[in-house]
Design a protein around this motif. Sequence first.
Motif, PDB file in Angstrom:
ATOM      1  N   GLY A  56       0.031  38.237  38.416  1.00  0.00           N
ATOM      2  CA  GLY A  56       0.518  38.684  39.709  1.00  0.00           C
ATOM      3  C   GLY A  56       1.734  39.582  39.665  1.00  0.00           C
ATOM      4  N   GLU A  57       2.874  39.032  39.318  1.00  0.00           N
ATOM      5  CA  GLU A  57       4.093  39.839  39.394  1.00  0.00           C
ATOM      6  C   GLU A  57       4.409  40.546  38.080  1.00  0.00           C
ATOM      7  N   SER A  58       3.870  39.969  36.952  1.00  0.00           N
ATOM      8  CA  SER A  58       4.257  40.563  35.685  1.00  0.00           C
ATOM      9  C   SER A  58       3.468  41.849  35.385  1.00  0.00           C
ATOM     10  N   SER A  59       2.432  42.119  36.169  1.00  0.00           N
ATOM     11  CA  SER A  59       1.668  43.337  35.959  1.00  0.00           C
ATOM     12  C   SER A  59       2.585  44.545  36.138  1.00  0.00           C
ATOM     13  N   VAL A  60       2.534  45.441  35.168  1.00  0.00           N
ATOM     14  CA  VAL A  60       3.479  46.556  35.170  1.00  0.00           C
ATOM     15  C   VAL A  60       2.851  47.810  35.751  1.00  0.00           C
ATOM     16  N   SER A  61       1.621  48.085  35.325  1.00  0.00           N
ATOM     17  CA  SER A  61       0.939  49.275  35.841  1.00  0.00           C
ATOM     18  C   SER A  61      -0.558  49.069  35.670  1.00  0.00           C
ATOM     19  N   ASN A  62      -1.324  50.066  36.060  1.00  0.00           N
ATOM     20  CA  ASN A  62      -2.757  49.955  35.816  1.00  0.00           C
ATOM     21  C   ASN A  62      -3.279  51.195  35.100  1.00  0.00           C
ATOM     22  N   ILE A  63      -2.437  51.743  34.237  1.00  0.00           N
ATOM     23  CA  ILE A  63      -2.855  52.972  33.553  1.00  0.00           C
ATOM     24  C   ILE A  63      -4.067  52.761  32.658  1.00  0.00           C
ATOM     25  N   TYR A  74      -3.264  45.067  10.607  1.00  0.00           N
ATOM     26  CA  TYR A  74      -1.834  44.972  10.889  1.00  0.00           C
ATOM     27  C   TYR A  74      -1.433  46.060  11.863  1.00  0.00           C
ATOM     28  N   THR A  75      -0.615  45.723  12.801  1.00  0.00           N
ATOM     29  CA  THR A  75      -0.132  46.746  13.717  1.00  0.00           C
ATOM     30  C   THR A  75       1.345  46.551  13.975  1.00  0.00           C
ATOM     31  N   ASN A  76       1.948  47.609  14.425  1.00  0.00           N
ATOM     32  CA  ASN A  76       3.321  47.550  14.906  1.00  0.00           C
ATOM     33  C   ASN A  76       3.383  48.428  16.141  1.00  0.00           C
ATOM     34  N   PRO A  77       3.647  47.904  17.289  1.00  0.00           N
ATOM     35  CA  PRO A  77       3.976  46.524  17.652  1.00  0.00           C
ATOM     36  C   PRO A  77       2.909  45.518  17.224  1.00  0.00           C
ATOM     37  N   SER A  78       3.290  44.282  17.192  1.00  0.00           N
ATOM     38  CA  SER A  78       2.404  43.261  16.663  1.00  0.00           C
ATOM     39  C   SER A  78       1.172  43.079  17.552  1.00  0.00           C
ATOM     40  N   TYR A  79       0.239  42.388  16.977  1.00  0.00           N
ATOM     41  CA  TYR A  79      -1.001  42.067  17.671  1.00  0.00           C
ATOM     42  C   TYR A  79      -0.735  41.528  19.074  1.00  0.00           C
ATOM     43  N   SER A  80       0.130  40.532  19.146  1.00  0.00           N
ATOM     44  CA  SER A  80       0.309  39.887  20.455  1.00  0.00           C
ATOM     45  C   SER A  80       1.124  40.756  21.407  1.00  0.00           C
ATOM     46  N   GLU A  81       2.030  41.511  20.866  1.00  0.00           N
ATOM     47  CA  GLU A  81       2.778  42.433  21.727  1.00  0.00           C
ATOM     48  C   GLU A  81       1.845  43.457  22.345  1.00  0.00           C
ATOM     49  N   LEU A  82       0.980  44.001  21.502  1.00  0.00           N
ATOM     50  CA  LEU A  82       0.012  44.984  22.007  1.00  0.00           C
ATOM     51  C   LEU A  82      -0.894  44.358  23.056  1.00  0.00           C
ATOM     52  N   ARG A  83      -1.286  43.112  22.762  1.00  0.00           N
ATOM     53  CA  ARG A  83      -2.176  42.437  23.697  1.00  0.00           C
ATOM     54  C   ARG A  83      -1.549  42.366  25.088  1.00  0.00           C
ATOM     55  N   THR A  84      -0.295  41.975  25.130  1.00  0.00           N
ATOM     56  CA  THR A  84       0.374  41.913  26.442  1.00  0.00           C
ATOM     57  C   THR A  84       0.496  43.290  27.067  1.00  0.00           C
ATOM     58  N   MET A  85       0.844  44.245  26.251  1.00  0.00           N
ATOM     59  CA  MET A  85       1.003  45.600  26.783  1.00  0.00           C
ATOM     60  C   MET A  85      -0.287  46.075  27.428  1.00  0.00           C
ATOM     61  N   ILE A  87      -2.804  44.207  28.556  1.00  0.00           N
ATOM     62  CA  ILE A  87      -3.166  43.424  29.738  1.00  0.00           C
ATOM     63  C   ILE A  87      -2.244  43.724  30.918  1.00  0.00           C
ATOM     64  N   GLN A  88      -0.966  43.841  30.622  1.00  0.00           N
ATOM     65  CA  GLN A  88      -0.019  44.077  31.713  1.00  0.00           C
ATOM     66  C   GLN A  88      -0.159  45.457  32.330  1.00  0.00           C
ATOM     67  N   ASN A  89      -0.816  46.341  31.614  1.00  0.00           N
ATOM     68  CA  ASN A  89      -0.997  47.680  32.158  1.00  0.00           C
ATOM     69  C   ASN A  89      -2.437  47.935  32.573  1.00  0.00           C
ATOM     70  N   GLY A  90      -3.104  46.855  32.893  1.00  0.00           N
ATOM     71  CA  GLY A  90      -4.402  46.992  33.554  1.00  0.00           C
ATOM     72  C   GLY A  90      -5.605  47.050  32.645  1.00  0.00           C
ATOM     73  N   GLY A  91      -5.377  47.036  31.341  1.00  0.00           N
ATOM     74  CA  GLY A  91      -6.506  47.137  30.425  1.00  0.00           C
ATOM     75  C   GLY A  91      -7.198  45.802  30.224  1.00  0.00           C
ATOM     76  N   THR A  92      -8.392  45.877  29.634  1.00  0.00           N
ATOM     77  CA  THR A  92      -9.107  44.660  29.288  1.00  0.00           C
ATOM     78  C   THR A  92      -8.982  44.454  27.794  1.00  0.00           C
ATOM     79  N   PHE A  93      -8.468  43.293  27.444  1.00  0.00           N
ATOM     80  CA  PHE A  93      -8.290  43.025  26.025  1.00  0.00           C
ATOM     81  C   PHE A  93      -9.514  42.311  25.478  1.00  0.00           C
ATOM     82  N   VAL A  94     -10.066  42.827  24.394  1.00  0.00           N
ATOM     83  CA  VAL A  94     -11.285  42.263  23.817  1.00  0.00           C
ATOM     84  C   VAL A  94     -10.958  41.603  22.485  1.00  0.00           C
TER      85      VAL A  94
END
Length: 950
Positions: A56-63, A74-85, A87-94
């Motif tokens: 609800g409120e934590s959604s940042v955008s819907n880009i 391996y990624t940087n930002p980390s797996y979980s950071e990317l996941r939040t990014m 989701i919070q910006n409207g994407g679907t995480f698979v």
Amino acid sequence: MALQRKKREHPTGNADFNELEDDAYESVGFHDHGDYFERKKRKLQNQNAALYRGMGESSVSNIFEGLSMAINGYTNPSYSELRTMIIQNGGTFVQYVGKKTSLSFLICSFLTPSKANQWKHHKVVTPQWIVDCIRNQKLLPWTNYRAVHPVASQSLLSFSDAFKEVVPQISEQHHESSEVEDQTQDALPSNDVGQTETKKMNDELPNSLKFLSRSAWHNYHLLNTPNIRKSTTQNPEFLQKFFNSSRLHHLSTWKTALKEEIQIMTTSSGLTSVRNVKSINTKHFIMHVDFDCFFAAVSTRNASELQLKPVAVAHGIKNSEIASCNYEARKYGIKNGMFVSTAKSLCPSLVLVDYDFDAYESVSREFYSVLVDTPNDYLKVISIDEALLDLTTHVQSFEDCANIAESIRKRVRTRTNCDVSVGIGSNVLLARLALRKAKPHNVFYIRDEDAYVYLQSLPVQDLPGVGPSQSSKLFDLYNAKTVGDLQKINKHILQKTFGANYGLHLYNISRGADTNNISNETPRRSISVDVNWGVRFVFLEDAMDFLKRLLQELLNRMSKCDVALHQLQLRVLKRAENAPFNPIKYLGAGEVTPLTKSAMFTSATKSFDILYRQIVNLYISLDVDPGDVRGIGLQASKIVKDSNNEQSFNFNAPLKTPQKKILPGLSNRQHTQGQGQEFDEIYEKKEPSPTDTTFVPSTPYNLPSASQMSPSVLAQLPQSMQGSIKRQLEVQNKKFDEIPSKLDPLFLKELPTPIRNEVKEDHEITMNKRIKLKTHARPNEKVPEETVEKIQQQDAFQKMLRPNKKEKKKNLPQVDLQVLEELPKEIQESVLEEIKLSRYDLAREVKMMPNPVVTFQQKQSIDDLRELVAIWYEKSPRGPNSHDVEYFSRYLGRVVREERNLLKVQALIRWLQQLNRRNKVGAWQMAIDRTVEAVQEACLIRNTPPLVLL
DNA sequence: CCACCTAGGCGG
DNA sequence: TTAAGCCGCCTAGGTGG
């Protein structure tokens, strides 16, 4: 002492990111692998759902709306950071991508060639794309962020361009990278080395840094902080420091020492008779004595003001494990194994106390002297603070036992100011269960007739031998939570699901029947050294360096028991895929994948050189990126008494057994079918008599101790392992700027075609392969004469360099002589001595002779060869000439078989892969594959584990 | 059937 | 700063003779 295994700690309330990650990666257990992935999958799915719900409120955008994305590697930002990014910006995480077609984007930093091929029709972008899109609050063209470059459109790069390409790729992910050069310049000594020399070394270091993996790169930066570096394996003092501070190490060593000590004490004093065999059918009285919260009690034994407060023993203040806490602390829910920070949140007034290992030892001494003074039939050491007593012939009833127990409690209390509790039963199992009930500071016994009912209410986890894994299995499969539930399960069903032995064990212990009755000590069958904390490497050399120290430690321990080994096992804990580079616990291992590999030795050995060489092979064959190593262990098994100290009598050695033999194997010892059969009889069948071992000497020859770790040893090691770049310069007597000025692009083609000799040799070796493989099958097995000859032929190296076959017997190839001449006189002698000795044992897989260095185009150092290969690659943009590939493959094969330098081979193949990583020229990939194939074949011939690459 | 390997589990 | 997650034993289950 009840050492609590770390349980899963579920974060309460709305989990934030770190908690999610902590939980998924850290709390499952140290190397708890059973159905980890299944659970993780379920868990992650729940977490995603939770994330979506609470958006609800934590959604940042819907880009990213309407886009589905997955993350790989391996990624940087980390797996979980990317996941939040996402989701919070409207994407679907698979998660765990099954159908690729439904996926819009795959996020990854780097793809292996096979993966790249697999994903070639998809949009594969670097994590930076996500970051930049969010920063700009719009979808940026993904093509600027490709992780995979399409082969066709890629223009060919020149050699120097290729280098430039690699650097920004790293710096893009690590903004610190600009610091690298400054830091390395600071770190390098500039005094006693000439200025140009220093510059060359500096150039070389940043050059090798360019090819670090992400994890190694991470470690490189981590270790740049001197204080952190000091706490890791990079510190030469690390092993000592670590073992001095490790409670688990202390527990293990104490136990071993006590077992030996008590055995000697009770045998020689006559206070404890050797266990009476005929008493098997009589009713037993077993007593289990154990301190209450040993460490905490000892630490507070002379501080009465502390005893009323909640107290815990731990090293640190945050993510440090609580080794022991008093009952006052337990009232708050604090448990052993819990992190200090968690405990503090449960009880802010918790008092932290340091370890006092010396005090634990002295309290334990008092404890055991009380037990030894207590008349008994048998005294068995469980640990520093815990022991079993068999009182069968000294008592008539449980009441008698209870009286003795009270007397023990009183005496221990007087002498140590600490409390013990005592459990009593007719077998070890019941005594232990009674002990649990007796705690704290009490005595309790369970009568046989009450056992069945008493057990029913206990959780299955309370049964000895049933841990988290088996109890959750029991619950998942049979919904069995209590021992009562377990009692209802059919014996055959248990045996089917848990195996014949363990299933039967479960069936028995659920009824209070103990199959493993108290028995005499058996001699130690293995000795090991493990370090799974503070292990951080950047380069392969770091790992090799540490392995040397670890091996030395193992050999020290072996020499204390006068044993040599037939089998050596290397254990590596590898950072689990997707586990964070920095685990929650400071310098901890985090979530890891354990890997093991072992080597057999036909004759028992304790030689550093022989063992180290095998360790290198084992390590290489595990193919773990140095940056991902989180733990290392060495284990000596199939150990035999070393004959050097034959005259010294050993209490532990079973009587009538020959000095040199393999200790009883599992199948000999455990299978009850073999009842009544003496070990000696079993041995008679399997052990060849001394006269049988005519060929393979059962006595290992001992090298002059001066040769251990001597420069002669160093000289025969692969160059990449010889420590600093500076030393490499000295040893090779080469200068790094002596890069072959410019080579004719056709130079490779003009090389001499394969020499007939070698083809013949290859064939011969292939024919020998089967026989050779057989010879390593069992230690002390006689090797047929014919095989010996063939192996000698195979080991006669350098046919190409020295076509004169008659020189074969000389044993000293020219290359070695060159090396030898550069060494000091006394070391030359030592080398010659080694060679003389090795003549007696040519069939030995591990030879003492320095291996010949095979040259290629007059080059032999890894760096020179890399240069050569780089030029080859650069000059053949569409792919190499097939003759060159064959020529190069054959060379690598010889490096495996003759030079026996798997490090070099691996380095060169990796280099080729690295070179081709950008352009992905198909013909080059095929060439690499062909080369790998040749190397594998050579490994097979050499009978070493195959090389694993990516 | 055996011997061997690696993985996993357990406890203190 | 943090922190010091060892070590010996067992069993299962696969592979290859």
